[in-house]
Design a protein around this motif. Structure first.
Motif, PDB file in Angstrom:
ATOM      1  N   GLN A 263     -20.083  23.736  22.218  1.00  0.00           N
ATOM      2  CA  GLN A 263     -21.492  23.358  22.355  1.00  0.00           C
ATOM      3  C   GLN A 263     -22.160  24.150  23.475  1.00  0.00           C
ATOM      4  O   GLN A 263     -23.298  24.603  23.334  1.00  0.00           O
ATOM      5  CB  GLN A 263     -21.603  21.858  22.669  1.00  0.00           C
ATOM      6  CG  GLN A 263     -21.257  20.938  21.523  1.00  0.00           C
ATOM      7  CD  GLN A 263     -21.417  19.472  21.898  1.00  0.00           C
ATOM      8  OE1 GLN A 263     -22.280  18.770  21.409  1.00  0.00           O
ATOM      9  NE2 GLN A 263     -20.586  18.998  22.798  1.00  0.00           N
TER      10      GLN A 263
ATOM     11  N   SER B 274     -22.227  28.159  22.440  1.00  0.00           N
ATOM     12  CA  SER B 274     -23.047  28.544  21.297  1.00  0.00           C
ATOM     13  C   SER B 274     -24.513  28.136  21.426  1.00  0.00           C
ATOM     14  O   SER B 274     -25.391  28.789  20.860  1.00  0.00           O
ATOM     15  CB  SER B 274     -22.465  27.933  20.011  1.00  0.00           C
ATOM     16  OG  SER B 274     -22.484  26.518  20.073  1.00  0.00           O
ATOM     17  N   LYS B 275     -24.808  27.053  22.164  1.00  0.00           N
ATOM     18  CA  LYS B 275     -26.169  26.527  22.166  1.00  0.00           C
ATOM     19  C   LYS B 275     -26.840  26.471  23.537  1.00  0.00           C
ATOM     20  O   LYS B 275     -28.074  26.495  23.605  1.00  0.00           O
ATOM     21  CB  LYS B 275     -26.179  25.103  21.571  1.00  0.00           C
ATOM     22  CG  LYS B 275     -25.757  25.030  20.117  1.00  0.00           C
ATOM     23  CD  LYS B 275     -25.817  23.596  19.632  1.00  0.00           C
ATOM     24  CE  LYS B 275     -25.403  23.485  18.164  1.00  0.00           C
ATOM     25  NZ  LYS B 275     -25.462  22.075  17.694  1.00  0.00           N
ATOM     26  N   ASN B 276     -26.058  26.380  24.608  1.00  0.00           N
ATOM     27  CA  ASN B 276     -26.660  26.032  25.898  1.00  0.00           C
ATOM     28  C   ASN B 276     -26.546  27.146  26.925  1.00  0.00           C
ATOM     29  O   ASN B 276     -26.403  26.883  28.123  1.00  0.00           O
ATOM     30  CB  ASN B 276     -26.015  24.751  26.441  1.00  0.00           C
ATOM     31  CG  ASN B 276     -26.914  24.039  27.426  1.00  0.00           C
ATOM     32  OD1 ASN B 276     -28.132  23.992  27.242  1.00  0.00           O
ATOM     33  ND2 ASN B 276     -26.326  23.480  28.471  1.00  0.00           N
TER      34      ASN B 276
ATOM     35  N   ARG C 132     -29.029  18.373  24.136  1.00  0.00           N
ATOM     36  CA  ARG C 132     -30.174  18.031  23.288  1.00  0.00           C
ATOM     37  C   ARG C 132     -31.421  17.705  24.114  1.00  0.00           C
ATOM     38  O   ARG C 132     -32.533  18.107  23.757  1.00  0.00           O
ATOM     39  CB  ARG C 132     -29.820  16.837  22.396  1.00  0.00           C
ATOM     40  CG  ARG C 132     -30.964  16.404  21.466  1.00  0.00           C
ATOM     41  CD  ARG C 132     -30.515  15.272  20.575  1.00  0.00           C
ATOM     42  NE  ARG C 132     -31.619  14.764  19.776  1.00  0.00           N
ATOM     43  CZ  ARG C 132     -32.057  15.294  18.642  1.00  0.00           C
ATOM     44  NH1 ARG C 132     -31.467  16.388  18.168  1.00  0.00           N
ATOM     45  NH2 ARG C 132     -33.072  14.771  17.976  1.00  0.00           N
TER      46      ARG C 132
ATOM     47  N   PRO D  98     -31.577  20.859  27.955  1.00  0.00           N
ATOM     48  CA  PRO D  98     -30.922  22.146  27.694  1.00  0.00           C
ATOM     49  C   PRO D  98     -31.223  23.180  28.767  1.00  0.00           C
ATOM     50  O   PRO D  98     -32.189  23.059  29.529  1.00  0.00           O
ATOM     51  CB  PRO D  98     -31.510  22.567  26.347  1.00  0.00           C
ATOM     52  CG  PRO D  98     -32.870  21.931  26.325  1.00  0.00           C
ATOM     53  CD  PRO D  98     -32.704  20.619  27.039  1.00  0.00           C
TER      54      PRO D  98
ATOM     55  N   SER E 122     -32.267  28.904  26.333  1.00  0.00           N
ATOM     56  CA  SER E 122     -31.155  28.835  25.391  1.00  0.00           C
ATOM     57  C   SER E 122     -31.647  28.420  24.011  1.00  0.00           C
ATOM     58  O   SER E 122     -32.796  28.005  23.824  1.00  0.00           O
ATOM     59  CB  SER E 122     -30.107  27.838  25.883  1.00  0.00           C
ATOM     60  OG  SER E 122     -30.651  26.526  25.927  1.00  0.00           O
ATOM     61  N   GLU E 123     -30.754  28.526  23.022  1.00  0.00           N
ATOM     62  CA  GLU E 123     -31.099  28.103  21.667  1.00  0.00           C
ATOM     63  C   GLU E 123     -31.384  26.607  21.620  1.00  0.00           C
ATOM     64  O   GLU E 123     -32.264  26.161  20.876  1.00  0.00           O
ATOM     65  CB  GLU E 123     -29.953  28.452  20.711  1.00  0.00           C
ATOM     66  CG  GLU E 123     -29.722  29.940  20.533  1.00  0.00           C
ATOM     67  CD  GLU E 123     -28.611  30.233  19.548  1.00  0.00           C
ATOM     68  OE1 GLU E 123     -28.179  29.293  18.856  1.00  0.00           O
ATOM     69  OE2 GLU E 123     -28.176  31.388  19.461  1.00  0.00           O
ATOM     70  N   ALA E 124     -30.655  25.838  22.405  1.00  0.00           N
ATOM     71  CA  ALA E 124     -30.890  24.391  22.459  1.00  0.00           C
ATOM     72  C   ALA E 124     -32.276  24.086  23.023  1.00  0.00           C
ATOM     73  O   ALA E 124     -32.953  23.146  22.581  1.00  0.00           O
ATOM     74  CB  ALA E 124     -29.817  23.711  23.301  1.00  0.00           C
TER      75      ALA E 124
END
Length: 323
Positions: free
Chosen positions: A203, A206-208, A264, A267, A271-273
């Motif tokens: 997590q 990849s997202k943060n 969520r 973030p 980032s993508e999040a």
């Protein structure tokens, strides 16, 4: 008593109090006091209370990390300014400018590590209490000889909580009688511990992470940790007694869910999040721009053209006279 024992004593006393309190609660609710499920639920309750109490420390750690990310571009400018300069004057100047930046922005590189350091004695105390109890060893507080013996002799799904995968594997390879339930339960928990740790790290990676972080050496370290930490659990978990494994599994699941909520709702900027969160807020009309305006994303409503009914006479006029 050594220094570490002196530091851990009050923490172990508090951990034992929680463990015994949950055991009393579940026993009062009708569960068998000597049953493994009662002790497993007591461990789960203990972990949940401790992790919930650590939430303010975790939030402080997140805020400290955010501040460090905000000053990262300015810090990089200072480093680039003195890049390649190894003389004493340049080193002192870079150190002085760096400290001035930290003072001006109210940041501290050690502040993000401090909450983690504060958590370590608590986790050591948890591990120590559970490990001693499984060997029927009384604790320093409410966990007396009777309760410790009950814990040490408890079984869950036919598997004694004091046994481990490694101990049963040794018996099996030596041709001696072994408990297959211990091996199956331990192997299942090792898989779940490894999977939860991998998902938690995935997590973050990849997202943060911001594009700047992904381009830095830190990202490579995070990628290594993504695969290294689960392997640590996979290899070390087989040596843990089942009771301790229930503790690790519960805290891993807590960490995974906590990380999901943080990514969520809080973030890392850029980032993508963070982009996904901005899109969600914009759709709800709750995204505030830097100038104070509310940003709303208008979605074109999906319209379907209704087919008008056509009478028989009109249908004949449209198709024309028959030839």
């Amino acid at each position: 008593m050594d220094l570490i024992g002196t530091i851990l004593w009050p923490l172990k006393w508090a951990v034992e109090l929680l463990l015994v309190a949950f055991h009393w609660l579940f026993t009062t609710a009708g569960l068998d006091s000597a049953a493994g499920v009662t002790w497993v639920l007591s461990i789960v309750g203990l972990v949940l209370v401790v992790r919930a109490a650590l939430i303010p420390i975790f939030v402080k750690q997140i805020k400290s990390q955010r501040k460090m990310l905000e000053v990262a571009p300015q810090l990089k400018k200072i480093q680039d300014k003195y890049k390649g300069k190894k003389d004493q004057f340049s080193r002192e100047a870079m150190s002085r400018e760096t400290m001035e930046l930290y003072k001006r922005t109210g940041t501290n590189p050690l502040s993000s590590c401090l909450p983690l350091l504060l958590q370590m004695p608590i986790f050591f105390a948890l591990f120590s209490v559970l490990n001693d109890a499984q060997h029927a060893k009384a604790g320093v507080g409410p966990l007396n000889d009777t309760l410790a013996e009950s814990f040490g002799n408890a079984t869950f799904l036919g598997a004694p909580l004091h046994d481990s995968f490694a101990s049963q594997w040794t018996l099996m390879t030596a041709g001696q009688p072994f408990n297959a339930s211990v091996m199956v339960l331990a192997a299942t928990m090792v898989v779940l511990m490894t999977a939860s740790q991998f998902i938690t790290q995935l997590q973050i990676v990849s997202k943060n992470m911001s594009p700047e972080t992904k381009a830095s050496p830190m990202f490579k370290q995070q990628r290594i940790m993504l695969y290294l930490l689960p392997l640590v659990f996979a290899f070390s978990g087989v040596a843990f007694p089942l009771g301790v494994m229930f503790y690790w599994l519960t805290t891993n699941i807590w960490t995974m869910c906590q990380q999901f909520l943080v990514i969520r709702n809080m973030p890392t900027p850029g980032s993508e999040a963070a982009k996904a969160r901005e899109e969600r807020l914009a759709r709800k009309g709750k995204l505030i721009a830097t100038d104070g305006d509310i940003i709303v994303v208008d979605e074109a409503p999906k319209t379907t053209q209704r087919q008008q009914p056509v009478s028989k006479n009109r249908a004949k006029k449209q198709t024309g006279p028959k030839k």
